[in-house]
Design a protein around this motif. Sequence first.
Motif, PDB file in Angstrom:
ATOM      1  N   PRO A  81     136.077  74.485  27.043  1.00  0.00           N
ATOM      2  CA  PRO A  81     135.898  74.537  28.341  1.00  0.00           C
ATOM      3  C   PRO A  81     135.187  73.335  28.027  1.00  0.00           C
ATOM      4  O   PRO A  81     134.720  72.401  29.383  1.00  0.00           O
ATOM      5  CB  PRO A  81     134.913  75.816  29.370  1.00  0.00           C
ATOM      6  N   LYS A  82     134.196  73.162  26.962  1.00  0.00           N
ATOM      7  CA  LYS A  82     133.130  71.715  27.154  1.00  0.00           C
ATOM      8  C   LYS A  82     133.506  70.800  26.985  1.00  0.00           C
ATOM      9  O   LYS A  82     133.126  70.096  27.385  1.00  0.00           O
ATOM     10  CB  LYS A  82     132.220  72.512  26.710  1.00  0.00           C
ATOM     11  N   ARG A  83     134.557  71.077  26.657  1.00  0.00           N
ATOM     12  CA  ARG A  83     135.092  69.575  25.748  1.00  0.00           C
ATOM     13  C   ARG A  83     135.881  68.525  27.626  1.00  0.00           C
ATOM     14  O   ARG A  83     135.492  67.401  27.190  1.00  0.00           O
ATOM     15  CB  ARG A  83     136.158  69.462  25.289  1.00  0.00           C
ATOM     16  N   LEU A  84     137.050  69.432  28.229  1.00  0.00           N
ATOM     17  CA  LEU A  84     137.042  69.309  29.258  1.00  0.00           C
ATOM     18  C   LEU A  84     136.339  68.780  30.006  1.00  0.00           C
ATOM     19  O   LEU A  84     136.944  68.069  30.445  1.00  0.00           O
ATOM     20  CB  LEU A  84     138.191  70.680  29.521  1.00  0.00           C
ATOM     21  N   LYS A  85     135.338  69.576  30.317  1.00  0.00           N
ATOM     22  CA  LYS A  85     133.661  69.558  31.259  1.00  0.00           C
ATOM     23  C   LYS A  85     133.113  67.935  31.360  1.00  0.00           C
ATOM     24  O   LYS A  85     133.052  67.061  32.075  1.00  0.00           O
ATOM     25  CB  LYS A  85     132.992  70.580  31.377  1.00  0.00           C
TER      26      LYS A  85
END
Length: 126
Positions: A81-85
Amino acid sequence: MMDDIQLCKEITRLKKELQKLVSIPDKDKSKDDKQKEEELLQQIHKLVETRDFLVDDVEFERLREKEEDKEMAEFLQAKFPKRLKHENPAQGRKLTSRAQQTSSPFVTKTGLTLLKECCGFTCSIM
């Protein structure tokens, strides 16, 4: 797609042959003509059923792949989730639009191309 093209060509050939027999008045037809007419109708019917099966199979595969893409996107979102955001928003939009372009419109364009190559938009079974 080659199977579909071949089926359409064969159906078109059989229809032309059938048209010749149908153009003969019933009173002038021999038993052989009537029998050949019936055989042609049965052959055309079988080929149309086969083609319908192929079309249904392609549609099923398209929907299955679309569902798999959705599941993969959800999995990746849950896993990273963090990488995509933190990705560049413009880059994310490009990927999304590319994915959308290849799912449905590609199949539709291919289908239209197939119709044009197969029958020149004159095949009445389509």
